[in-house]
Design a protein around this motif. Structure first.
Motif, PDB file in Angstrom:
ATOM      1  N   GLY A  14       0.793  -1.233   0.000  1.00  0.00           N
ATOM      2  CA  GLY A  14       0.000   0.000   0.000  1.00  0.00           C
ATOM      3  C   GLY A  14       0.819   1.273   0.000  1.00  0.00           C
ATOM      4  N   SER A  15       2.103   1.169  -0.203  1.00  0.00           N
ATOM      5  CA  SER A  15       2.927   2.390  -0.212  1.00  0.00           C
ATOM      6  C   SER A  15       2.697   3.172  -1.507  1.00  0.00           C
ATOM      7  CB  SER A  15       4.410   2.020  -0.089  1.00  0.00           C
ATOM      8  OG  SER A  15       5.206   3.118  -0.496  1.00  0.00           O
ATOM      9  N   VAL A  16       2.225   4.387  -1.341  1.00  0.00           N
ATOM     10  CA  VAL A  16       1.922   5.214  -2.514  1.00  0.00           C
ATOM     11  C   VAL A  16       3.212   5.661  -3.199  1.00  0.00           C
ATOM     12  CG1 VAL A  16       0.820   7.355  -3.290  1.00  0.00           C
ATOM     13  CG2 VAL A  16      -0.282   5.940  -1.529  1.00  0.00           C
ATOM     14  N   SER A  17       4.209   6.036  -2.418  1.00  0.00           N
ATOM     15  CA  SER A  17       5.465   6.487  -3.051  1.00  0.00           C
ATOM     16  C   SER A  17       6.098   5.349  -3.857  1.00  0.00           C
ATOM     17  CB  SER A  17       6.446   7.032  -2.010  1.00  0.00           C
ATOM     18  OG  SER A  17       6.796   6.048  -1.064  1.00  0.00           O
ATOM     19  N   ARG A  18       6.030   4.134  -3.309  1.00  0.00           N
ATOM     20  CA  ARG A  18       6.595   2.995  -4.054  1.00  0.00           C
ATOM     21  C   ARG A  18       5.808   2.744  -5.347  1.00  0.00           C
ATOM     22  NH1 ARG A  18      10.175  -0.265  -1.062  1.00  0.00           N
ATOM     23  NH2 ARG A  18      10.262   0.303   1.141  1.00  0.00           N
ATOM     24  N   GLU A  19       4.466   2.868  -5.259  1.00  0.00           N
ATOM     25  CA  GLU A  19       3.652   2.622  -6.458  1.00  0.00           C
ATOM     26  C   GLU A  19       3.914   3.674  -7.532  1.00  0.00           C
ATOM     27  OE1 GLU A  19       0.068   0.478  -3.928  1.00  0.00           O
ATOM     28  OE2 GLU A  19      -0.322   2.403  -4.898  1.00  0.00           O
ATOM     29  N   VAL A  20       4.058   4.927  -7.095  1.00  0.00           N
ATOM     30  CA  VAL A  20       4.316   5.994  -8.085  1.00  0.00           C
ATOM     31  C   VAL A  20       5.714   5.807  -8.699  1.00  0.00           C
ATOM     32  CG1 VAL A  20       4.557   8.494  -8.412  1.00  0.00           C
ATOM     33  CG2 VAL A  20       2.676   7.597  -7.016  1.00  0.00           C
ATOM     34  N   LEU A  21       6.685   5.421  -7.873  1.00  0.00           N
ATOM     35  CA  LEU A  21       8.024   5.137  -8.424  1.00  0.00           C
ATOM     36  C   LEU A  21       7.978   3.927  -9.366  1.00  0.00           C
ATOM     37  CD1 LEU A  21      10.609   5.748  -5.528  1.00  0.00           C
ATOM     38  CD2 LEU A  21      10.089   7.194  -7.469  1.00  0.00           C
ATOM     39  N   ASP A  22       7.105   2.959  -9.052  1.00  0.00           N
ATOM     40  CA  ASP A  22       6.937   1.808  -9.965  1.00  0.00           C
ATOM     41  C   ASP A  22       6.475   2.294 -11.347  1.00  0.00           C
ATOM     42  OD1 ASP A  22       7.658  -0.037  -8.043  1.00  0.00           O
ATOM     43  OD2 ASP A  22       5.606  -0.632  -7.554  1.00  0.00           O
ATOM     44  N   SER A  23       5.519   3.236 -11.349  1.00  0.00           N
ATOM     45  CA  SER A  23       5.022   3.773 -12.632  1.00  0.00           C
ATOM     46  C   SER A  23       6.158   4.423 -13.408  1.00  0.00           C
ATOM     47  CB  SER A  23       3.927   4.830 -12.397  1.00  0.00           C
ATOM     48  OG  SER A  23       2.743   4.236 -11.985  1.00  0.00           O
ATOM     49  N   LEU A  24       6.971   5.183 -12.687  1.00  0.00           N
ATOM     50  CA  LEU A  24       8.098   5.854 -13.346  1.00  0.00           C
ATOM     51  C   LEU A  24       9.089   4.822 -13.886  1.00  0.00           C
ATOM     52  CD1 LEU A  24       9.940   8.998 -12.039  1.00  0.00           C
ATOM     53  CD2 LEU A  24      11.170   7.117 -13.100  1.00  0.00           C
ATOM     54  N   GLU A  25       9.408   3.847 -13.045  1.00  0.00           N
ATOM     55  CA  GLU A  25      10.393   2.835 -13.452  1.00  0.00           C
ATOM     56  C   GLU A  25       9.891   2.041 -14.660  1.00  0.00           C
ATOM     57  OE1 GLU A  25      11.917   0.378 -10.228  1.00  0.00           O
ATOM     58  OE2 GLU A  25      12.395  -1.194 -11.679  1.00  0.00           O
ATOM     59  N   ARG A  26       8.585   1.703 -14.646  1.00  0.00           N
ATOM     60  CA  ARG A  26       8.013   0.947 -15.774  1.00  0.00           C
ATOM     61  C   ARG A  26       8.191   1.699 -17.079  1.00  0.00           C
ATOM     62  NH1 ARG A  26       4.055  -0.963 -12.571  1.00  0.00           N
ATOM     63  NH2 ARG A  26       2.768   0.889 -12.896  1.00  0.00           N
ATOM     64  N   SER A  27       7.840   2.993 -17.061  1.00  0.00           N
ATOM     65  CA  SER A  27       7.940   3.745 -18.312  1.00  0.00           C
ATOM     66  C   SER A  27       9.405   3.965 -18.688  1.00  0.00           C
ATOM     67  CB  SER A  27       7.172   5.066 -18.236  1.00  0.00           C
ATOM     68  OG  SER A  27       7.853   5.983 -17.432  1.00  0.00           O
ATOM     69  N   TYR A  28      10.268   4.058 -17.695  1.00  0.00           N
ATOM     70  CA  TYR A  28      11.710   4.206 -17.969  1.00  0.00           C
ATOM     71  C   TYR A  28      12.231   2.968 -18.701  1.00  0.00           C
ATOM     72  CZ  TYR A  28      16.707   4.938 -16.982  1.00  0.00           C
ATOM     73  OH  TYR A  28      18.073   5.100 -17.093  1.00  0.00           O
ATOM     74  N   LEU A  29      11.761   1.797 -18.256  1.00  0.00           N
ATOM     75  CA  LEU A  29      12.269   0.537 -18.826  1.00  0.00           C
ATOM     76  C   LEU A  29      11.572   0.141 -20.123  1.00  0.00           C
ATOM     77  CD1 LEU A  29      12.663  -1.645 -15.602  1.00  0.00           C
ATOM     78  CD2 LEU A  29      14.496  -0.717 -17.028  1.00  0.00           C
ATOM     79  N   GLU A  30      10.395   0.763 -20.381  1.00  0.00           N
ATOM     80  CA  GLU A  30       9.592   0.325 -21.522  1.00  0.00           C
ATOM     81  C   GLU A  30      10.361   0.391 -22.844  1.00  0.00           C
ATOM     82  OE1 GLU A  30       5.590   2.189 -21.826  1.00  0.00           O
ATOM     83  OE2 GLU A  30       5.189   0.521 -20.440  1.00  0.00           O
ATOM     84  N   SER A  31      11.045   1.515 -23.052  1.00  0.00           N
ATOM     85  CA  SER A  31      11.720   1.667 -24.344  1.00  0.00           C
ATOM     86  C   SER A  31      12.983   0.808 -24.413  1.00  0.00           C
ATOM     87  CB  SER A  31      12.064   3.140 -24.578  1.00  0.00           C
ATOM     88  OG  SER A  31      12.801   3.607 -23.476  1.00  0.00           O
ATOM     89  N   ASP A  32      13.526   0.450 -23.255  1.00  0.00           N
ATOM     90  CA  ASP A  32      14.748  -0.346 -23.252  1.00  0.00           C
ATOM     91  C   ASP A  32      14.754  -1.227 -22.002  1.00  0.00           C
ATOM     92  OD1 ASP A  32      17.224  -1.449 -23.255  1.00  0.00           O
ATOM     93  OD2 ASP A  32      18.344   0.439 -23.194  1.00  0.00           O
ATOM     94  N   PRO A  33      14.138  -2.410 -22.102  1.00  0.00           N
ATOM     95  CA  PRO A  33      14.015  -3.271 -20.920  1.00  0.00           C
ATOM     96  C   PRO A  33      15.370  -3.649 -20.318  1.00  0.00           C
ATOM     97  CG  PRO A  33      12.673  -4.096 -22.743  1.00  0.00           C
ATOM     98  CD  PRO A  33      13.538  -3.008 -23.304  1.00  0.00           C
TER      99      PRO A  33
END
Ligand SMILES: Cc1cc2nc3c(=O)[nH]c(=O)nc-3n(C[C@H](O)[C@H](O)[C@H](O)COP(=O)(O)O)c2cc1C
Length: 212
Positions: A14-33
């Motif tokens: 339930g950590s909101v900061s972790r979930e928001v960082l997950d969103s950032l990390e996902r999009s960061y990795l999307e173009s280059d896994p």
């Protein structure tokens, strides 16, 4: 290219900061896994405040007279400084606790500052983009009763931007306690909107960090 991700929430579920960082990390990795993401989880693996005290004491002690604890503290500070200096971009989760900065995040900053590279007067993060994801249970916007009570975001931004010279972008998710505090029930739609906006901003920043 290497993204350093720093988490400091003391919870994982339930950590909101972790979930928001997950969103950032996902999009960061999307173009280059295969892109490199280095993680430091200060919430789960905190740095003891005594390490900082030992590193400060080491700074006042001739090298050949340092205790084993002091030498170890200096080495830990150097390893943290190496890690941060090597990052091409940094993302940090910063939950508000008792109207202040997470103690674990403070210990990380304090220890880094004992290393000469991160001492005030040098700007080791000049040109480095840093995204700070702030999560707060209440609301602290202009005109709210608690305006000015968030003593965390101003401090950590001061360190990152003005002491270390980073290019800081702040993403705020607030009213995170609305879901669980009955007295905040009427704020739930606003809380949901703010959280969605934080995820959206984080996802865009993930793409921007890849391009930077
Ligand atoms: C020990 C503790 C102290 C907290 N103090 C505050 C506070 O002073 N003000 C506030 O708005 N929220 C406070 N909160 C709520 C957190 O800021 C909120 O749950 C936030 O979402 C935490 O980040 P996380 O979701 O990433 O864990 C506190 C939470 C805990 C566990």
């Amino acid at each position: 290219m290497s993204l350093l991700r720093i988490d400091s929430s003391i919870r994982t579920q339930g950590s909101v900061s972790r979930e928001v960082l997950d969103s950032l990390e996902r999009s960061y990795l999307e173009s280059d896994p295969g892109a490199q993401v280095v993680r430091r989880d200060l919430g789960l693996d905190p740095i003891a405040p005594t390490t900082w005290a030992a590193a400060v004491a080491a700074g006042m002690t001739p090298e050949d007279e340092r205790t084993a604890e002091q030498r170890e503290a200096v080495a830990t500070a150097a390893a943290l400084a190496d890690e941060l200096a090597a990052a091409t971009a940094v993302v940090i989760g910063s939950p508000l606790y008792n109207f202040g900065i997470a103690a674990h995040l403070k210990s990380w900053v304090d220890l880094l500052i004992t290393d000469a590279r991160f001492a005030p007067g040098s700007t080791p993060l000049a040109g480095t983009p840093v995204v700070l994801v702030v999560s707060r249970g209440g609301g602290y916007g202009p005109g709210t009763p608690r305006e000015g009570w968030d003593h965390a975001t101003g401090w950590i931004t001061r360190i990152l931007r003005d002491v270390w010279g980073a290019d800081v972008t702040v993403v705020e998710a607030e009213l995170t306690l609305a879901e669980v505090v009955p007295a905040m029930a009427e704020l739930r739609p606003l809380a949901a909107q703010k959280r969605a906006e934080a995820h959206e901003a984080a996802a865009k920043l993930g793409v921007a960090l890849r391009a930077s």
